[in-house]
Design a protein around this motif. Structure first.
Motif, mmCIF file in Angstrom:
data_model
loop_
_atom_site.group_PDB
_atom_site.id
_atom_site.type_symbol
_atom_site.label_atom_id
_atom_site.label_comp_id
_atom_site.label_asym_id
_atom_site.label_seq_id
_atom_site.Cartn_x
_atom_site.Cartn_y
_atom_site.Cartn_z
ATOM 1 N N LYS A 33 -3.122 -4.602 -9.451
ATOM 2 C CA LYS A 33 -2.077 -4.097 -8.559
ATOM 3 C C LYS A 33 -2.031 -2.569 -8.600
ATOM 4 O O LYS A 33 -1.961 -1.911 -7.564
ATOM 5 C CB LYS A 33 -0.722 -4.679 -8.961
ATOM 6 N N THR A 34 -2.085 -2.015 -9.797
ATOM 7 C CA THR A 34 -2.065 -0.562 -9.957
ATOM 8 C C THR A 34 -3.267 0.081 -9.266
ATOM 9 O O THR A 34 -3.120 1.101 -8.579
ATOM 10 C CB THR A 34 -2.043 -0.190 -11.453
ATOM 11 N N LEU A 35 -4.431 -0.528 -9.420
ATOM 12 C CA LEU A 35 -5.636 0.014 -8.784
ATOM 13 C C LEU A 35 -5.540 -0.044 -7.258
ATOM 14 O O LEU A 35 -5.888 0.923 -6.571
ATOM 15 C CB LEU A 35 -6.871 -0.737 -9.279
ATOM 16 N N PHE A 36 -5.053 -1.165 -6.733
ATOM 17 C CA PHE A 36 -4.912 -1.271 -5.278
ATOM 18 C C PHE A 36 -3.905 -0.244 -4.764
ATOM 19 O O PHE A 36 -4.133 0.397 -3.729
ATOM 20 C CB PHE A 36 -4.487 -2.677 -4.867
ATOM 21 N N GLU A 37 -2.791 -0.065 -5.472
ATOM 22 C CA GLU A 37 -1.785 0.910 -5.037
ATOM 23 C C GLU A 37 -2.339 2.328 -5.067
ATOM 24 O O GLU A 37 -2.094 3.114 -4.144
ATOM 25 C CB GLU A 37 -0.531 0.788 -5.889
#
Length: 112
Positions: A33-37
């Motif tokens: 999730k952090t990487l996608f954001e």
């Protein structure tokens, strides 16, 4: 490898997406999730990032969040057909056949 790529070029959307998908498939959902954001912050018009992020949320059972992400992705990347397909698959799995058909119909108008 991904860290070095992103250190060299934070706008490299494919690296954010591939790194996030790798973490997602490993079950590291928070990291994914952090990487996608981060990827979307740097490349908000990259359709595959939106598709992957929406897919992550659907894997986690967050269907409302997944729908919001697919809708936001389509707003930013209206020609990215896989976004429509991923959203339609979510709707079909949820029993919303009419919505799935509508999304596939929209995708077909874009894919000429």
């Amino acid at each position: 490898m991904f860290e070095r790529s992103l250190t060299a070029d934070q706008s490299h959307a494919q690296a954010w997406q591939a790194f996030g998908v790798m973490e997602m498939q490993a079950g590291n959902f928070w990291t994914a999730k952090t990487l996608f954001e981060c990827g979307l912050k740097n490349s908000p018009t990259h359709g595959a990032l939106w598709t992957a992020y929406g897919t992550l949320e659907s894997w986690k059972g967050n269907m409302s969040e997944a729908r919001l992400l697919f809708a936001a992705g389509i707003e930013k990347c209206p020609q990215h057909i896989p976004l429509y397909q991923a959203w339609a698959c979510l709707e079909l799995r949820s029993g919303h056949v009419i919505t799935a058909k509508r999304l596939i119909g929209e995708a077909l108008t874009k894919d000429k």
